[in-house]
Motif scaffolding. Sequence first.
Motif, mmCIF file in Angstrom:
data_model
loop_
_atom_site.group_PDB
_atom_site.id
_atom_site.type_symbol
_atom_site.label_atom_id
_atom_site.label_comp_id
_atom_site.label_asym_id
_atom_site.label_seq_id
_atom_site.Cartn_x
_atom_site.Cartn_y
_atom_site.Cartn_z
ATOM 1 N N LEU A 174 -1.176 -31.107 -27.280
ATOM 2 C CA LEU A 174 0.236 -31.488 -26.670
ATOM 3 C C LEU A 174 1.316 -30.713 -27.551
ATOM 4 O O LEU A 174 1.138 -30.949 -28.815
ATOM 5 C CB LEU A 174 0.230 -33.102 -26.867
ATOM 6 N N HIS B 291 5.522 -30.186 -28.070
ATOM 7 C CA HIS B 291 6.547 -30.798 -27.703
ATOM 8 C C HIS B 291 7.550 -29.488 -27.500
ATOM 9 O O HIS B 291 7.367 -28.513 -27.941
ATOM 10 C CB HIS B 291 7.047 -31.643 -28.823
ATOM 11 N N ARG C 246 5.912 -35.187 -31.624
ATOM 12 C CA ARG C 246 4.697 -35.339 -30.971
ATOM 13 C C ARG C 246 4.454 -36.750 -30.019
ATOM 14 O O ARG C 246 3.890 -36.993 -29.163
ATOM 15 C CB ARG C 246 3.594 -35.350 -31.835
ATOM 16 N N ALA D 254 -1.763 -33.781 -31.387
ATOM 17 C CA ALA D 254 -0.283 -33.522 -30.836
ATOM 18 C C ALA D 254 0.185 -33.381 -32.524
ATOM 19 O O ALA D 254 -0.568 -33.549 -33.625
ATOM 20 C CB ALA D 254 0.534 -34.641 -30.395
#
Length: 321
Positions: free
Chosen positions: A106, A108, A114, A133
């Motif tokens: 993931l 950002h 995160r 993340a």
Amino acid sequence: MSAVDTSARTTPTPATAPSTGTARATRRRLAARARLAYVRGRLHVLGVVAPRRAGAEAFTLWCTLPGGTGRRKDFRPHAGEVVELAAPRGGRVVAESWGSGPVVYLVHGWGGWRGQLGAFVAPLVDAGYRVVAFDAPGHGDSDPSVLGPRRGTLVEVMEALEVVGAHFGDSAAVVAHSMGTTAASKVLSAGPLRTERLVLIAPNHDFAEILADFDRMLRLSPRVQGLLRGALEDFVGHALSDFDLAPLGADGQLPQTLVVHDRRDKETPFAVGHRVAESWPTATLVATDGLGHQRILRDEATIDLIVRDIAARPSALRPSS
């Protein structure tokens, strides 16, 4: 990418008996207008008497992360396993993982962290993935950018993803939001990290467009505009056009990609996502309506669609039974 508050350009609507919240919002807008007027005036004067200093101050503003609590919201279901990794330019990159199985990263966006993408964690873990993340330098819980506190750069987001990728390995998917879409696409096109599936949520404008908006907002003179562009390209070591999303995947070399963009996104227009999907032979566009730039990250139907799209493609990284 600037922390200068563009809401200063919006004239507040008067009310006969404003509530406390309305009055507070009005004061914030007026303060933002005053700050923007001051910055414009200062850069105008410096542009005449000391243009190089004006260019340096514009560069600092460009690299200043936006404020506000929206990008700091936390949708993680619970704390995961946290590791701290060394950033190439010094300091720590904080990464967090949940679950087991093939990795899904993931990524950002600008000024985010995160926890913003935390609503993806539980559905992906339930689908059999290990979710990872991280916070780029200057963001979230990671150490400051090489440019100092409250600063950030795209290249440091890219470097953070490379460091995290080197630690956790190749992935079944990368899910990226906003400016993170450019960072992820650049890393994947350069080759240090491989993935089987890419999801771009609300991809960002081309940098020439972002820079033009920034120049207009601050009313920079042509000379200062040139100095700013030169400073940016010197820092990243490339022409800004090298970071434009549409050309990055136009050769079909990037993995199968899902582009998800809201028709009413006020930060990056829907036309941007449409252009990327049209340019990439590997991309498919999904439009949402009414979720904007941030709410799209916690919308259950959108998350379910993305998780099902990732899971529909059997991962070569998943052990065979």
